[in-house]
Design a protein around this motif. Structure first.
Motif, PDB file in Angstrom:
ATOM      1  N   ALA A 104      11.825 -18.449  -5.180  1.00 53.60           N
ATOM      2  CA  ALA A 104      12.915 -17.483  -5.034  1.00 53.60           C
ATOM      3  C   ALA A 104      12.702 -16.279  -5.943  1.00 53.60           C
ATOM      4  CB  ALA A 104      14.251 -18.153  -5.346  1.00 53.60           C
ATOM      5  N   GLU A 105      12.260 -16.535  -7.180  1.00 59.44           N
ATOM      6  CA  GLU A 105      12.017 -15.434  -8.115  1.00 59.44           C
ATOM      7  C   GLU A 105      10.903 -14.530  -7.615  1.00 59.44           C
ATOM      8  OE1 GLU A 105      12.239 -13.160 -11.719  1.00 59.44           O
ATOM      9  OE2 GLU A 105      13.606 -14.576 -10.732  1.00 59.44           O
ATOM     10  N   HIS A 106       9.820 -15.135  -7.134  1.00 61.86           N
ATOM     11  CA  HIS A 106       8.693 -14.343  -6.638  1.00 61.86           C
ATOM     12  C   HIS A 106       9.103 -13.509  -5.428  1.00 61.86           C
ATOM     13  CE1 HIS A 106       4.578 -13.283  -5.584  1.00 61.86           C
ATOM     14  NE2 HIS A 106       4.800 -13.737  -4.356  1.00 61.86           N
ATOM     15  N   ALA A 107       9.845 -14.103  -4.501  1.00 65.69           N
ATOM     16  CA  ALA A 107      10.262 -13.385  -3.294  1.00 65.69           C
ATOM     17  C   ALA A 107      11.193 -12.226  -3.625  1.00 65.69           C
ATOM     18  CB  ALA A 107      10.946 -14.353  -2.323  1.00 65.69           C
ATOM     19  N   THR A 108      12.106 -12.441  -4.556  1.00 64.18           N
ATOM     20  CA  THR A 108      13.063 -11.396  -4.909  1.00 64.18           C
ATOM     21  C   THR A 108      12.367 -10.225  -5.590  1.00 64.18           C
ATOM     22  OG1 THR A 108      14.803 -13.039  -5.154  1.00 64.18           O
ATOM     23  CG2 THR A 108      15.190 -10.906  -6.150  1.00 64.18           C
ATOM     24  N   ARG A 109      11.483 -10.533  -6.551  1.00 59.42           N
ATOM     25  CA  ARG A 109      10.775  -9.447  -7.243  1.00 59.42           C
ATOM     26  C   ARG A 109       9.881  -8.669  -6.283  1.00 59.42           C
ATOM     27  NH1 ARG A 109       9.354 -10.605 -13.510  1.00 59.42           N
ATOM     28  NH2 ARG A 109      11.315 -11.588 -14.093  1.00 59.42           N
ATOM     29  N   ARG A 110       9.257  -9.374  -5.363  1.00 61.03           N
ATOM     30  CA  ARG A 110       8.407  -8.692  -4.394  1.00 61.03           C
ATOM     31  C   ARG A 110       9.234  -7.747  -3.534  1.00 61.03           C
ATOM     32  NH1 ARG A 110       5.341 -12.688  -0.581  1.00 61.03           N
ATOM     33  NH2 ARG A 110       7.538 -13.057  -0.001  1.00 61.03           N
ATOM     34  N   THR A 111      10.436  -8.196  -3.125  1.00 58.65           N
ATOM     35  CA  THR A 111      11.308  -7.345  -2.316  1.00 58.65           C
ATOM     36  C   THR A 111      11.760  -6.117  -3.094  1.00 58.65           C
ATOM     37  OG1 THR A 111      12.109  -9.253  -1.060  1.00 58.65           O
ATOM     38  CG2 THR A 111      13.475  -7.274  -1.039  1.00 58.65           C
ATOM     39  N   LEU A 112      12.136  -6.302  -4.355  1.00 58.66           N
ATOM     40  CA  LEU A 112      12.611  -5.185  -5.166  1.00 58.66           C
ATOM     41  C   LEU A 112      11.492  -4.164  -5.414  1.00 58.66           C
ATOM     42  CD1 LEU A 112      14.850  -7.056  -7.754  1.00 58.66           C
ATOM     43  CD2 LEU A 112      15.601  -5.622  -5.856  1.00 58.66           C
ATOM     44  N   HIS A 113      10.285  -4.640  -5.681  1.00 60.20           N
ATOM     45  CA  HIS A 113       9.192  -3.706  -5.941  1.00 60.20           C
ATOM     46  C   HIS A 113       8.767  -2.969  -4.678  1.00 60.20           C
ATOM     47  CE1 HIS A 113       8.194  -4.152 -10.188  1.00 60.20           C
ATOM     48  NE2 HIS A 113       8.540  -5.425 -10.075  1.00 60.20           N
ATOM     49  N   ARG A 114       8.988  -3.567  -3.522  1.00 61.72           N
ATOM     50  CA  ARG A 114       8.685  -2.855  -2.276  1.00 61.72           C
ATOM     51  C   ARG A 114       9.570  -1.632  -2.116  1.00 61.72           C
ATOM     52  NH1 ARG A 114       7.956  -7.791   2.139  1.00 61.72           N
ATOM     53  NH2 ARG A 114       5.788  -8.319   1.567  1.00 61.72           N
ATOM     54  N   LEU A 115      10.791  -1.726  -2.674  1.00 62.56           N
ATOM     55  CA  LEU A 115      11.696  -0.580  -2.593  1.00 62.56           C
ATOM     56  C   LEU A 115      11.173   0.619  -3.377  1.00 62.56           C
ATOM     57  CD1 LEU A 115      15.106  -2.446  -3.074  1.00 62.56           C
ATOM     58  CD2 LEU A 115      14.092  -1.661  -0.925  1.00 62.56           C
ATOM     59  N   CYS A 116      10.262   0.367  -4.325  1.00 61.56           N
ATOM     60  CA  CYS A 116       9.735   1.430  -5.177  1.00 61.56           C
ATOM     61  C   CYS A 116       8.382   1.956  -4.699  1.00 61.56           C
ATOM     62  CB  CYS A 116       9.595   0.927  -6.614  1.00 61.56           C
ATOM     63  SG  CYS A 116      11.136   0.321  -7.330  1.00 61.56           S
ATOM     64  N   GLU A 117       7.876   1.414  -3.612  1.00 58.37           N
ATOM     65  CA  GLU A 117       6.565   1.846  -3.129  1.00 58.37           C
ATOM     66  C   GLU A 117       6.601   3.319  -2.721  1.00 58.37           C
ATOM     67  OE1 GLU A 117       5.509  -0.792   0.022  1.00 58.37           O
ATOM     68  OE2 GLU A 117       4.926  -2.431  -1.333  1.00 58.37           O
ATOM     69  N   GLY A 118       5.521   4.016  -3.028  1.00 54.30           N
ATOM     70  CA  GLY A 118       5.419   5.428  -2.687  1.00 54.30           C
ATOM     71  C   GLY A 118       5.833   6.361  -3.796  1.00 54.30           C
ATOM     72  N   HIS A 119       6.371   5.828  -4.888  1.00 58.49           N
ATOM     73  CA  HIS A 119       6.768   6.646  -6.028  1.00 58.49           C
ATOM     74  C   HIS A 119       5.705   6.568  -7.119  1.00 58.49           C
ATOM     75  CE1 HIS A 119      10.920   7.375  -4.612  1.00 58.49           C
ATOM     76  NE2 HIS A 119      10.820   6.161  -4.087  1.00 58.49           N
ATOM     77  N   PRO A 120       5.488   7.651  -7.841  1.00 57.00           N
ATOM     78  CA  PRO A 120       4.498   7.632  -8.929  1.00 57.00           C
ATOM     79  C   PRO A 120       4.814   6.548  -9.954  1.00 57.00           C
ATOM     80  CG  PRO A 120       5.205   9.872  -8.452  1.00 57.00           C
ATOM     81  CD  PRO A 120       6.110   8.973  -7.671  1.00 57.00           C
ATOM     82  N   GLU A 121       3.769   5.962 -10.551  1.00 56.63           N
ATOM     83  CA  GLU A 121       3.961   4.860 -11.486  1.00 56.63           C
ATOM     84  C   GLU A 121       4.697   5.276 -12.752  1.00 56.63           C
ATOM     85  OE1 GLU A 121       0.455   2.744 -12.391  1.00 56.63           O
ATOM     86  OE2 GLU A 121       0.143   1.991 -10.350  1.00 56.63           O
ATOM     87  N   ASP A 122       4.625   6.559 -13.107  1.00 60.47           N
ATOM     88  CA  ASP A 122       5.300   7.005 -14.323  1.00 60.47           C
ATOM     89  C   ASP A 122       6.751   7.407 -14.067  1.00 60.47           C
ATOM     90  OD1 ASP A 122       4.744   9.210 -12.809  1.00 60.47           O
ATOM     91  OD2 ASP A 122       3.982  10.441 -14.462  1.00 60.47           O
ATOM     92  N   THR A 123       7.255   7.155 -12.861  1.00 59.50           N
ATOM     93  CA  THR A 123       8.644   7.462 -12.528  1.00 59.50           C
ATOM     94  C   THR A 123       9.523   6.266 -12.852  1.00 59.50           C
ATOM     95  OG1 THR A 123       7.947   8.916 -10.723  1.00 59.50           O
ATOM     96  CG2 THR A 123      10.239   8.171 -10.702  1.00 59.50           C
ATOM     97  N   GLU A 124      10.381   6.435 -13.866  1.00 55.49           N
ATOM     98  CA  GLU A 124      11.247   5.325 -14.251  1.00 55.49           C
ATOM     99  C   GLU A 124      12.465   5.231 -13.348  1.00 55.49           C
ATOM    100  OE1 GLU A 124      13.342   3.764 -18.343  1.00 55.49           O
ATOM    101  OE2 GLU A 124      13.822   5.789 -17.631  1.00 55.49           O
ATOM    102  N   LEU A 125      13.065   6.373 -13.011  1.00 54.55           N
ATOM    103  CA  LEU A 125      14.286   6.396 -12.218  1.00 54.55           C
ATOM    104  C   LEU A 125      13.969   6.731 -10.768  1.00 54.55           C
ATOM    105  CD1 LEU A 125      17.372   6.329 -11.917  1.00 54.55           C
ATOM    106  CD2 LEU A 125      17.384   8.757 -12.574  1.00 54.55           C
ATOM    107  N   ILE A 126      14.432   5.886  -9.870  1.00 56.58           N
ATOM    108  CA  ILE A 126      14.279   6.117  -8.442  1.00 56.58           C
ATOM    109  C   ILE A 126      15.670   6.158  -7.827  1.00 56.58           C
ATOM    110  CG2 ILE A 126      13.399   5.181  -6.267  1.00 56.58           C
ATOM    111  CD1 ILE A 126      11.180   3.841  -7.869  1.00 56.58           C
TER     112      ILE A 126
END
Length: 300
Positions: A104-126
């Motif tokens: 469950a932890e792995h699936a949730t983190r994977r889903t949340l990080h997918r929401l950040c795809e396409g943004h520069p790595e140094d961008t803290e706020l999305i």
């Protein structure tokens, strides 16, 4: 071993009983750390105690029993066979619960990080263009940095000072790695269901910790309480289970806490609670010594 092996189970109940009071009287940062360490130690000790109970079934192994009969020896029975069998079943259930928690932890983190795809790595706020008011602190992984994800609807519902509170709150989650505490206690409660109430306490405390950090960052506890109340009112949809939320069911308690002075760092209370986590480990160590003596008697 007859007594020591059961000590971790008894102390688990005592730890869950005192945990809420610790959360009320001790600074959230200290209470979170102490309760998390105590929970992990206790869960480890109880799991090991079950392994020790299951290991006593070695007396029932056909080769061991046959050799004892031939030698005319009577094998000791440290615990009733039914208890050892129950320990085997409990270990199977624990393995299943831990597997589910990890998945469950792995699936949730994977889903949340997918929401950040396409943004520069140094961008803290999305800022997500969503009509649903939400805010997340997305923990860092080995391949992705920690991010703060806030929807446009949430930002639009808050005044500038309140937005600073929200961002300071979520940033505190990332800075102090609150997800690790929540994850550790989740695994501990999976290994020892008696610790489920303690998991709820730690979940509340990491939010309180972030509240206090936000209040310190903006320099105004009243504004922090107002921002918390407003964010809780505008949030309408549930978030993924392991997300560290800005608003939660205990929001009224958090607002009330912000209207008072912060709890002190009372080691006079925290130290005995930490000892409650150490004592089960000591009990498990002593029970292990007894089991080794038993095995030496059986196998020699």
């Amino acid at each position: 071993m007859r007594i020591d092996v059961y000590i971790p189970l008894v102390l688990s109940l005592l730890l869950t009983t005192v945990a809420p009071q610790v959360g009320l009287r001790v600074a959230p940062a200290l209470a979170t750390r102490v309760l998390t360490v105590a929970a992990v130690l206790t869960a480890t000790a109880t799991t090991w105690a079950l392994i020790l109970l299951a290991a006593t079934l070695i007396n029932e192994a056909p080769p061991v029993a046959a050799e004892a009969r031939e030698a005319g020896r009577r094998l000791p029975e440290p615990v009733p066979e039914i208890i050892a069998l129950a320990a085997v079943l409990a270990l199977g259930l624990i393995a299943h619960r831990i597997y589910r928690a990890l998945r469950a932890e792995h699936a949730t983190r994977r889903t949340l990080h997918r929401l950040c795809e396409g943004h520069p790595e140094d961008t803290e706020l999305i800022v997500a263009a969503s009509p649903v008011p939400q805010a997340f602190a997305i923990p860092a992984t080995s391949s992705a940095p920690g991010r703060i994800l806030v929807t446009a609807a949430m930002l639009g519902a808050l005044q500038p000072a309140e937005r600073r509170v929200l961002l300071a709150h979520e940033r505190a989650h990332l800075t102090h790695r609150h997800a690790l505490y929540a994850y550790a206690v989740a695994l501990a409660s999976a290994a020892n269901p008696l610790l489920n109430p303690l998991r709820s306490t730690v979940t509340y405390l990491v939010e309180r910790w972030a509240d206090e950090q936000a209040a310190e960052a903006v320099g105004d506890r009243s504004i922090t309480a107002l921002a918390l109340a407003k964010a809780a009112l505008v949030a309408q949809r549930p978030r993924p289970a392991c997300a560290l939320s800005f608003s939660d069911r205990a929001v009224t308690r958090r607002i009330a806490a912000l209207q008072n002075t912060p709890p002190p760092y009372l080691w006079s209370i925290a130290a005995p609670v930490l000892a409650l986590g150490v004592l089960p480990a000591l009990g498990a160590v002593d029970a292990t010594r007894d089991l080794l003596d038993l095995l030496e008697h059986v196998l020699v």
